[in-house]
Design an enzyme around this catalytic site. Sequence first.
Site, short mmCIF file in Angstrom:
data_model
loop_
_atom_site.label_atom_id
_atom_site.label_comp_id
_atom_site.label_asym_id
_atom_site.label_seq_id
_atom_site.Cartn_x
_atom_site.Cartn_y
_atom_site.Cartn_z
N ALA A 244 0.84 -1.19 0.00
CA ALA A 244 0.00 0.00 0.00
C ALA A 244 0.87 1.24 0.00
O ALA A 244 1.97 1.24 0.56
CB ALA A 244 -0.93 0.01 1.22
N LYS A 245 0.37 2.31 -0.65
CA LYS A 245 1.13 3.56 -0.67
C LYS A 245 1.37 4.06 0.74
O LYS A 245 2.46 4.50 1.08
CB LYS A 245 0.34 4.61 -1.47
N ARG A 246 0.32 4.01 1.56
CA ARG A 246 0.46 4.56 2.91
C ARG A 246 1.38 3.72 3.77
O ARG A 246 1.86 4.16 4.80
CB ARG A 246 -0.93 4.68 3.55
#
Length: 305
Positions: A244-246
């Site tokens: 995930a990007k986060r």
Amino acid sequence: MPDFPAPTVGRFAPSPTGAMHLGNARTALLAWLHSRALGGRHLLRFEDLDTGRVRPWAFGVTRRDLEWLGLDWDAEYVQSQRLDVYADALARLTAAGETYPCTCTRREIAQAIQESAGAPHGTEPVYPGLCRTHPPDPGRPAARRWRVPDQTVCVRDAFTGETLCQHLPTEVGDFVLRRNDGVYAYHLAVVVDDAATGVTDVVRGLDLWTATPRQVALQRALGFLTPRYLHVPLMTDFRGERLAKRGGAPPVQALREEGEEAGRVLATLARSLGWEVPETVTARELLPLWRRTLEEAGWSLSSQS
């Protein structure tokens, strides 16, 4: 399954909230392989309605990453430029008496669910229908919810062969079509866009599988055809958690700008799918492997390739 006219139309629909990571890239690759393996058109759609999370630079970075990997597209759409088509769809449902204003806060919804003797025990909370039966608060901005029909909707995944059935009132609940800040919700936008752009095949991550029955129900309410859905596994890290990007997943942009070969990245993505490939490979060289994967899943490609 609807009988779509040729050619196949597929799409990749990223949210420009940051740079693509390898998990995004693998889904983009599979979506592109599917469109091209069936001799179809491939669309790029930026899902940028949640403006607070959008990063303007991410549009160009995503395009450059896709081009670097050899994943071309035939047309591009940007959701923030298509607000009129979402407004029209919402107006149609509202005119038919299928939507209602909702001024509930998240806290009020959570409290009502907790206090309900029939509180659901599924994977997601179900809106308890507070504003369906009571007038909204005139002093608050109102969202717009869809009054889901009392139906059980079943969807078959065209890739895994699995069937998912959901009873809309008890397992999904009346869901938001437009937020109280005026932003159109994901489910409405994606359904309208797929229909308006003629999408016939949707290849996307497995995390969206449980959202499919409600989207199919919305398609039916609006008189749209239902595309074929193919949900593919999410790419995970060494802990088995989805990238995930986060979560700090490594961006494709960094690999590209550091001088990595696109062919090596594609080979890594292919091997993560269990495909035996050389150290470097092009996207087009992977087309036979996706065709074989589809045939193993029961597809007959003789008339489509």
